[in-house]
Design a protein around this motif. Structure first.
Motif, PDB file in Angstrom:
ATOM      1  N   PRO A 123       0.984  -1.077  -0.112  1.00  0.00           N
ATOM      2  CA  PRO A 123       0.016  -0.059   0.166  1.00  0.00           C
ATOM      3  C   PRO A 123       1.009   1.210  -0.070  1.00  0.00           C
ATOM      4  N   PRO A 124       0.537   2.149  -0.580  1.00  0.00           N
ATOM      5  CA  PRO A 124       1.271   3.667  -0.804  1.00  0.00           C
ATOM      6  C   PRO A 124       1.937   4.081   0.534  1.00  0.00           C
ATOM      7  N   ALA A 125       1.146   4.063   1.642  1.00  0.00           N
ATOM      8  CA  ALA A 125       1.534   4.673   2.863  1.00  0.00           C
ATOM      9  C   ALA A 125       2.819   3.804   3.645  1.00  0.00           C
ATOM     10  N   TYR A 126       2.714   2.279   3.396  1.00  0.00           N
ATOM     11  CA  TYR A 126       3.675   1.539   3.920  1.00  0.00           C
ATOM     12  C   TYR A 126       4.881   1.709   2.844  1.00  0.00           C
ATOM     13  N   ARG A 127       4.816   1.961   1.475  1.00  0.00           N
ATOM     14  CA  ARG A 127       5.657   1.996   0.474  1.00  0.00           C
ATOM     15  C   ARG A 127       6.718   3.119   0.793  1.00  0.00           C
ATOM     16  N   LEU A 128       5.881   4.436   1.055  1.00  0.00           N
ATOM     17  CA  LEU A 128       6.568   5.457   1.278  1.00  0.00           C
ATOM     18  C   LEU A 128       7.525   5.182   2.582  1.00  0.00           C
ATOM     19  N   ILE A 129       6.994   4.686   3.789  1.00  0.00           N
ATOM     20  CA  ILE A 129       7.694   4.615   4.811  1.00  0.00           C
ATOM     21  C   ILE A 129       9.078   3.818   4.659  1.00  0.00           C
ATOM     22  N   ILE A 130       8.970   2.659   4.042  1.00  0.00           N
ATOM     23  CA  ILE A 130       9.984   1.697   3.771  1.00  0.00           C
ATOM     24  C   ILE A 130      11.067   2.326   2.786  1.00  0.00           C
ATOM     25  N   VAL A 131      10.508   3.178   1.761  1.00  0.00           N
ATOM     26  CA  VAL A 131      11.518   3.694   1.067  1.00  0.00           C
ATOM     27  C   VAL A 131      12.320   4.873   1.584  1.00  0.00           C
ATOM     28  N   MET A 132      11.642   5.621   2.235  1.00  0.00           N
ATOM     29  CA  MET A 132      12.155   6.761   2.861  1.00  0.00           C
ATOM     30  C   MET A 132      13.162   5.986   4.022  1.00  0.00           C
ATOM     31  N   ARG A 133      12.875   5.377   4.817  1.00  0.00           N
ATOM     32  CA  ARG A 133      13.913   4.626   5.794  1.00  0.00           C
ATOM     33  C   ARG A 133      14.841   3.591   5.412  1.00  0.00           C
ATOM     34  N   GLU A 134      14.508   2.634   4.641  1.00  0.00           N
ATOM     35  CA  GLU A 134      15.415   1.652   4.138  1.00  0.00           C
ATOM     36  C   GLU A 134      16.326   1.912   2.966  1.00  0.00           C
ATOM     37  N   ILE A 135      15.693   2.819   2.100  1.00  0.00           N
ATOM     38  CA  ILE A 135      16.397   2.837   0.859  1.00  0.00           C
ATOM     39  C   ILE A 135      17.116   4.433   0.882  1.00  0.00           C
ATOM     40  N   ASP A 136      16.356   5.335   1.281  1.00  0.00           N
ATOM     41  CA  ASP A 136      16.858   6.636   1.369  1.00  0.00           C
ATOM     42  C   ASP A 136      17.819   6.879   2.593  1.00  0.00           C
ATOM     43  N   GLY A 137      17.783   6.131   3.626  1.00  0.00           N
ATOM     44  CA  GLY A 137      18.380   6.270   4.614  1.00  0.00           C
ATOM     45  C   GLY A 137      17.914   7.029   5.809  1.00  0.00           C
ATOM     46  N   LEU A 138      16.664   7.964   5.843  1.00  0.00           N
ATOM     47  CA  LEU A 138      16.214   8.682   6.500  1.00  0.00           C
ATOM     48  C   LEU A 138      15.853   8.151   8.074  1.00  0.00           C
ATOM     49  N   SER A 139      16.064   8.963   8.977  1.00  0.00           N
ATOM     50  CA  SER A 139      15.930   8.427  10.533  1.00  0.00           C
ATOM     51  C   SER A 139      14.294   8.620  10.627  1.00  0.00           C
ATOM     52  N   THR A 140      13.928   7.758  11.925  1.00  0.00           N
ATOM     53  CA  THR A 140      12.584   7.505  12.179  1.00  0.00           C
ATOM     54  C   THR A 140      12.087   8.913  12.235  1.00  0.00           C
ATOM     55  N   ARG A 141      12.852   9.660  12.979  1.00  0.00           N
ATOM     56  CA  ARG A 141      12.234  11.233  13.493  1.00  0.00           C
ATOM     57  C   ARG A 141      12.065  11.969  11.890  1.00  0.00           C
ATOM     58  N   GLU A 142      13.068  11.765  11.057  1.00  0.00           N
ATOM     59  CA  GLU A 142      12.974  12.520   9.853  1.00  0.00           C
ATOM     60  C   GLU A 142      11.689  11.811   9.160  1.00  0.00           C
ATOM     61  N   VAL A 143      11.495  10.824   8.991  1.00  0.00           N
ATOM     62  CA  VAL A 143      10.387  10.217   8.293  1.00  0.00           C
ATOM     63  C   VAL A 143       8.941  10.693   8.849  1.00  0.00           C
ATOM     64  N   ALA A 144       9.112  10.622  10.231  1.00  0.00           N
ATOM     65  CA  ALA A 144       7.867  11.112  11.009  1.00  0.00           C
ATOM     66  C   ALA A 144       7.705  12.822  10.524  1.00  0.00           C
TER      67      ALA A 144
END
Length: 172
Positions: A123-144
């Protein structure tokens, strides 16, 4: 002005050779610096400042030249002519292929296609989170911050997205 530049040419070349290190670069830098000096000589109000201004121009031109050639090797050897040894014999230069083997590239392509397909199935909301966190390397705080949800919610969605991805990637 012409006589001044001719006298300054030798000093500019010596200085550019010291700063740049290579005669070819020093020649280019000297010409650039003398051209800039000629174009902007009217800005020099104190004749005693001419030499300082010229050296600064040479130094800046050399730094710009270095930036253009950043990451290049300091010298090149022709693989066509080979390398000449101390005793005068020419040896062939063998260049190793740095490319990864074809089977590894094929496997990478296959894995890449599977991962893209699995990511697209999320689902797009989950895809967005995993791409930002795992692929782009953003921190949890930055993703939030980017998504406008709490850090706890980011962690929860990330966990769920990983579980969904794992299921997608498992052999059927």
């Amino acid at each position: 002005m012409e006589r001044l530049l001719i006298r300054a040419q030798e000093a500019a070349y010596r200085f550019s050779l010291l700063v740049c290190g290579h005669p070819e670069d020093a020649e280019d830098v000297m010409q650039d610096a003398l051209l800039k000096t000629y174009q902007h000589v009217s800005q020099i109000t104190d004749p005693a400042a001419f030499r300082t201004w010229l050296y600064t121009t040479v130094r800046n031109a050399c730094l710009m030249k270095r930036r253009l050639h950043a990451g290049e090797p300091s010298h090149f050897e022709s693989i066509d002519r080979g390398r000449e040894s101390a005793d005068g014999e020419t040896t062939v230069i063998d260049v190793a292929d740095s490319a990864r083997p074809a089977d590894e590239r094929m496997m990478d392509g296959w894995i890449d296609r599977r991962l893209r397909k699995a990511l697209h199935a999320l689902p797009p909301a989950y895809r967005l989170i995993i791409v930002m966190r795992e692929i782009d390397g953003l921190s949890t705080r930055e993703v939030a911050t980017v998504t406008g949800i709490s850090e706890a919610n980011v962690k929860q969605r990330l966990h769920r997205a990983r579980v969904m991805l794992r299921r997608q990637l498992e052999p059927s």
